[in-house]
Write a protein that holds these residues in place. Structure first.
Motif, PDB file in Angstrom:
ATOM      1  N   ARG A 439       9.067  -4.548  -4.810  1.00 54.41           N
ATOM      2  CA  ARG A 439       8.242  -5.046  -5.919  1.00 54.41           C
ATOM      3  C   ARG A 439       6.826  -5.351  -5.422  1.00 54.41           C
ATOM      4  O   ARG A 439       6.646  -5.911  -4.336  1.00 54.41           O
ATOM      5  CB  ARG A 439       8.853  -6.306  -6.526  1.00 54.41           C
ATOM      6  CG  ARG A 439       8.077  -6.765  -7.752  1.00 54.41           C
ATOM      7  CD  ARG A 439       8.818  -7.791  -8.580  1.00 54.41           C
ATOM      8  NE  ARG A 439       8.005  -8.171  -9.743  1.00 54.41           N
ATOM      9  CZ  ARG A 439       8.346  -9.075 -10.614  1.00 54.41           C
ATOM     10  NH1 ARG A 439       9.504  -9.705 -10.503  1.00 54.41           N
ATOM     11  NH2 ARG A 439       7.550  -9.366 -11.637  1.00 54.41           N
ATOM     12  N   TRP A 453       0.021  -1.916   0.053  1.00 56.95           N
ATOM     13  CA  TRP A 453      -0.007  -3.362  -0.241  1.00 56.95           C
ATOM     14  C   TRP A 453       1.099  -4.102   0.503  1.00 56.95           C
ATOM     15  O   TRP A 453       0.899  -5.232   0.965  1.00 56.95           O
ATOM     16  CB  TRP A 453       0.139  -3.590  -1.749  1.00 56.95           C
ATOM     17  CG  TRP A 453       0.108  -5.055  -2.092  1.00 56.95           C
ATOM     18  CD1 TRP A 453      -0.975  -5.829  -2.374  1.00 56.95           C
ATOM     19  CD2 TRP A 453       1.245  -5.951  -2.130  1.00 56.95           C
ATOM     20  NE1 TRP A 453      -0.608  -7.130  -2.572  1.00 56.95           N
ATOM     21  CE2 TRP A 453       0.740  -7.246  -2.436  1.00 56.95           C
ATOM     22  CE3 TRP A 453       2.620  -5.784  -1.931  1.00 56.95           C
ATOM     23  CZ2 TRP A 453       1.580  -8.358  -2.550  1.00 56.95           C
ATOM     24  CZ3 TRP A 453       3.453  -6.899  -2.037  1.00 56.95           C
ATOM     25  CH2 TRP A 453       2.939  -8.157  -2.351  1.00 56.95           C
TER      26      TRP A 453
ATOM     27  N   ILE B  99       7.158  -8.243  -0.066  1.00 60.80           N
ATOM     28  CA  ILE B  99       7.397  -7.860  -1.454  1.00 60.80           C
ATOM     29  C   ILE B  99       6.834  -8.942  -2.354  1.00 60.80           C
ATOM     30  O   ILE B  99       6.741 -10.104  -1.965  1.00 60.80           O
ATOM     31  CB  ILE B  99       8.895  -7.642  -1.775  1.00 60.80           C
ATOM     32  CG1 ILE B  99       9.725  -8.804  -1.246  1.00 60.80           C
ATOM     33  CG2 ILE B  99       9.378  -6.316  -1.261  1.00 60.80           C
ATOM     34  CD1 ILE B  99      11.180  -8.715  -1.625  1.00 60.80           C
ATOM     35  N   TYR B 100       6.476  -8.512  -3.537  1.00 61.75           N
ATOM     36  CA  TYR B 100       5.865  -9.446  -4.486  1.00 61.75           C
ATOM     37  C   TYR B 100       6.931 -10.107  -5.343  1.00 61.75           C
ATOM     38  O   TYR B 100       7.948  -9.505  -5.672  1.00 61.75           O
ATOM     39  CB  TYR B 100       4.890  -8.675  -5.384  1.00 61.75           C
ATOM     40  CG  TYR B 100       4.300  -9.515  -6.474  1.00 61.75           C
ATOM     41  CD1 TYR B 100       3.237 -10.373  -6.203  1.00 61.75           C
ATOM     42  CD2 TYR B 100       4.810  -9.471  -7.762  1.00 61.75           C
ATOM     43  CE1 TYR B 100       2.703 -11.174  -7.199  1.00 61.75           C
ATOM     44  CE2 TYR B 100       4.279 -10.259  -8.761  1.00 61.75           C
ATOM     45  CZ  TYR B 100       3.225 -11.113  -8.477  1.00 61.75           C
ATOM     46  OH  TYR B 100       2.708 -11.900  -9.461  1.00 61.75           O
ATOM     47  N   PRO B 102       6.825 -13.201  -8.680  1.00 63.36           N
ATOM     48  CA  PRO B 102       5.993 -14.148  -9.433  1.00 63.36           C
ATOM     49  C   PRO B 102       6.065 -15.552  -8.833  1.00 63.36           C
ATOM     50  O   PRO B 102       5.185 -16.361  -9.008  1.00 63.36           O
ATOM     51  CB  PRO B 102       6.602 -14.141 -10.834  1.00 63.36           C
ATOM     52  CG  PRO B 102       7.446 -12.931 -10.909  1.00 63.36           C
ATOM     53  CD  PRO B 102       7.876 -12.608  -9.517  1.00 63.36           C
ATOM     54  N   ILE B 105       4.957 -14.455  -2.662  1.00 61.95           N
ATOM     55  CA  ILE B 105       5.189 -13.252  -1.867  1.00 61.95           C
ATOM     56  C   ILE B 105       6.108 -13.592  -0.702  1.00 61.95           C
ATOM     57  O   ILE B 105       6.000 -14.655  -0.106  1.00 61.95           O
ATOM     58  CB  ILE B 105       3.829 -12.721  -1.366  1.00 61.95           C
ATOM     59  CG1 ILE B 105       3.040 -12.189  -2.555  1.00 61.95           C
ATOM     60  CG2 ILE B 105       4.020 -11.652  -0.299  1.00 61.95           C
ATOM     61  CD1 ILE B 105       1.566 -12.028  -2.301  1.00 61.95           C
TER      62      ILE B 105
END
Lengths: 468, 110
Positions: A439, A453, B99-100, B102, B105
Motif C-alpha cells: 500500500r 516510494w 508501506i503506507y 492511514p 507508515i
C-alpha cells in the motif's frame, strides 16, 4: 513555605511516574480488604457517613448496571419491558453487544438478595438474551435516547450530590483561607457547571489550587514543569486517554479508582516527596482506593466498587490493542475489543472470517472500516482490493521486465486505498514468483513511482544496480 | 556510486554519515550470531539480511530509526532467500521497505 525543590526531590519524578503507571495498568485482582478500608476513609474524609453496604462488581459495566438497578427505584416497579429498557438504557449502545451471560450473572451476584427479590419479577426477563433482543427491537433509537438521557441524568445527579459535597468541603476547608475570591468563584463555578464532567477534572483543578497556595510562584512553575512533564503527562499518556476513555466512556461516568492514576500521582508526589501532608490529607482514601481496586461509585449508604481489569493489551503507543482477543477484559467477562485504540465489534477480532465485502461497505465509521479491511487482508494483503473490484490505473515493468500493476479502491468517507502489485525477486521452489501488494499514499498514480516510494526514493533516484 | 536492493532492503550510497548524528550512532556488532551484523530481521520467517565477514559497521540511530553502513573492506550481504550482493568500500544508508497506512507508515515485515 517551600521555595525550591532539591535534586533528590526532582529525582523522584521518575519513580512516581513508574509507580502510578503500574497502578493504572494493574491487572491484579482487587485487594478488597484495603479497598473497603479506603472507601470508608474516603467517606470520612469527605464528611459523608460511611456506606452501610459496599457492593463488589466484576467490571465497570456490571457496576453501572447494578447502580441503575439499585438507584432507579421508580423503574424497578414498572413493567418488565420498561425496566429492561431502563436498565439497558444506562449502557451506551456501543457496549450493548458486550453483555453476555457471565456479566449478567455477576450483576446478579452483586445485587443483594433483598434487592434481587424486589426486582426479580420485573427485571428477570432482562437476563436472557432473547428479551434483550426484543427490548432492543421494540425501543427505537429516539425513544432509546430519551430514556437513556433521563436515566443517566437522575443517576448522575444522585452521585454528584454525594461527591460534590465531599469535593466542596475539602476544597473549601483547605482553599478558602488563602485563595482569592475570583479563584474561589471560578472553582465553584467549575464544580457546579460540570455535573457531566469527570470527577477527576474538577477535583484536580480544585486541589491543584490548594497545593499551589502552599508553594511560591517560582517553585510552582518549577514543579509544574517537572512534575507535569515527568509524572503527570506521561502517566496520563500511558494510562489516561487510552484506557480511561475506552473503559469508562463505555460504562460509567462517575467513579474513582486506578484510572485516576494521573492526577493522584501528582498529589502523592507532593504528599510524600514535598511533605504537603495536610494539604493532601483528603486524598488519602482515593489514593488507597486507586491502588487497590478498579473504581468505585460512591453513593449515600452504598458504594459500588469494581474489580480491576484482568487482561490489558496495548500497542506501542499505549492504545488498547489486540488482533487476537480482547484488548481489555474484566473478571466477569466484560471485554473491550480494540485495534490500535479503535473499539470494534467482537467478531472483527475473534471471527475475522465473518467479515465480508458487504459488511465493510456498509460500515459507516471509517476507523472501524479500516480495521475491518486490515482484518480481511490478514492472510493476504490485497485481498480486499481484489475482491471489492478495485480499478487498475497503471501497468508497467521493472528493470528486470517483471510486471508492476497499480490499483485504486475508492472508499466512501475515507481516503482511497492505492496498492502496487509486484513480483518477488526470489523464486519459489517450483520456479514461480510470488506476487504481493504494497500500500502506498493515495496521491501516487504510477506503478514505478509507488515502488520507489516504498524505499523513500523517486522514479528518478530509485535505480538499484543490483537487485536480488 | 551504485545502489543495491536485496528483497525489502535498499542500500543507498551517501557522501557521509551525518556529522551531527555522529555521536548518536553507535556501532553494533555480533548480534545473536557471533561476528554478524544484521541489517534487518524477518519477523515471520526468521530470515535476515546479514554481513558475517566483519568488513562493515552498522551505525544505528540512538534517537532515530535510521541506519547507516560503513563498509571498510568489500563485504558480502547475505540472505537465506536472496542472492548475495557484494558491497564495495563506502558509506551507505540502509532503507527498509515501507508501506503506507492511514494510521502511519510502517516497515514491511516479511
Amino acid at each position: 513555605m517551600i521555595n525550591i525543590l532539591s535534586e533528590e526531590q526532582k529525582e523522584k519524578f521518575i519513580e512516581y511516574r513508574e509507580k502510578w503507571i503500574n497502578i493504572g495498568l494493574s491487572i491484579e485482582p482487587a485487594n478488597r480488604k484495603i479497598a473497603e478500608r479506603a472507601i470508608n476513609e474516603l467517606y470520612i474524609l469527605a464528611d459523608i457517613e460511611k456506606p452501610k453496604k459496599i457492593v463488589w462488581c466484576g467490571s465497570p459495566f456490571s457496576q453501572e448496571l447494578v447502580r441503575t438497578i439499585i438507584l432507579d427505584k421508580n423503574r424497578l416497579h414498572s413493567v418488565s419491558a420498561s425496566v429492561s429498557a431502563s436498565v439497558m438504557a444506562s449502557v451506551r449502545s456501543s457496549v450493548w453487544d458486550s453483555v453476555n451471560s457471565s456479566v449478567w450473572a455477576s450483576v446478579w451476584a452483586s445485587v443483594s438478595a433483598s434487592v434481587r427479590e424486589a426486582v426479580r419479577s420485573s427485571v428477570r426477563d432482562s437476563v436472557n438474551s432473547s428479551v434483550r433482543d426484543s427490548v432492543r427491537d421494540s425501543v427505537n433509537s429516539s425513544v432509546w435516547d430519551s430514556v437513556r438521557d433521563s436515566v443517566m441524568d437522575s443517576v448522575s445527579a444522585s452521585v454528584w450530590e454525594d461527591v460534590r459535597e465531599g469535593v466542596n468541603s475539602y476544597v473549601w476547608s483547605s482553599v478558602r483561607a488563602s485563595v482569592g475570591d475570583s479563584v474561589s468563584a471560578s472553582v465553584r463555578k467549575a464544580v457546579r457547571s460540570s455535573v457531566r464532567d469527570s470527577v477527576s477534572a474538577s477535583v484536580r483543578s480544585s486541589v491543584r489550587d490548594s497545593v499551589r497556595d502552599s508553594v511560591s510562584a517560582s517553585v510552582w512553575e518549577d514543579v509544574r514543569e517537572g512534575v507535569n512533564s515527568y509524572v503527570w503527562s506521561s502517566v496520563r499518556a500511558s494510562v489516561g486517554d487510552s484506557v480511561w476513555d475506552s473503559v469508562w466512556d463505555s460504562a460509567s461516568e462517575s467513579a474513582y479508582g486506578q484510572h485516576d492514576a494521573d492526577w493522584l500521582a501528582f498529589y502523592e508526589y507532593f504528599r510524600e516527596v514535598v511533605g504537603l501532608k495536610k494539604q493532601t490529607e483528603k486524598l488519602v482514601g482515593l489514593i488507597d482506593l486507586a491502588k487497590s481496586a478498579g473504581g468505585a461509585s460512591p453513593h449515600k449508604n452504598i458504594c459500588l466498587v469494581s474489580e480491576r481489569h484482568c487482561v490489558l493489551n496495548r500497542d506501542e503507543h499505549g492504545r488498547l490493542h489486540s488482533i487476537e482477543d480482547a484488548a481489555c477484559m474484566y473478571p466477569d467477562g466484560w471485554a473491550i475489543y480494540a485495534i490500535h485504540g479503535v473499539r470494534i465489534p467482537e467478531y472483527v477480532v475473534k471471527f475475522p472470517e465473518k467479515i465480508t465485502i458487504e459488511l465493510i461497505e456498509i460500515e459507516e465509521n471509517s476507523e472501524i472500516k479500516r480495521v475491518m479491511i486490515d482484518q480481511y487482508d490478514r492472510d493476504f494483503i490485497g485481498r480486499y482490493l481484489q475482491d471489492s473490484g478495485a480499478k487498475l490505473i497503471d501497468v508497467d515493468i521493472d528493470q528486470y521486465g517483471r510486471p508492476l500493476e497499480l490499483y485504486i479502491k475508492y472508499l466512501k468517507n475515507d481516503e482511497a486505498i492505492v496498492m502496487v502489485k509486484v513480483q518477488n525477486s526470489s523464486l519459489e521452489p517450483d520456479g514461480s514468483r510470488k506476487n504481493y501488494f504494497l500500500r502506498v499514499p493515495p496521491h501516487i498514480n504510477k506503478a514505478k513511482e509507488a515502488v520507489a516510494w516504498t524505499f523513500e526514493e523517486t522514479i528518478q533516484t530509485y535505480k538499484p544496480a543490483i537487485e536480488t | 556510486m551504485k545502489s543495491y536492493r536485496q528483497g525489502d532492503i535498499f542500500i543507498k550510497p551517501i557522501k557521509d554519515i551525518p556529522e551531527t548524528e555522529d555521536k548518536k550512532y553507535k556501532a553494533t556488532e555480533g548480534q545473536e550470531i557471533e561476528n554478524a551484523i544484521i541489517l534487518a530481521h524477518g519477523e515471520s520467517t526468521g530470515h535476515k539480511h546479514a554481513i558475517y565477514d566483519g568488513n562493515a559497521l552498522l551505525m544505528k540511530g540512538k534517537y532515530s530509526n535510521r541506519f547507516f553502513l560503513l563498509v571498510i573492506k568489500d563485504t558480502k550481504l547475505q540472505h537465506e532467500e536472496h542472492d548475495t550482493i557484494t558491497l564495495p568500500i563506502g558509506k551507505y544508508e540502509v532503507i527498509r521497505q515501507r508501506i503506507y497506512s492511514p494510521l502511519g507508515i510502517r516497515s514491511v515485515i516479511d
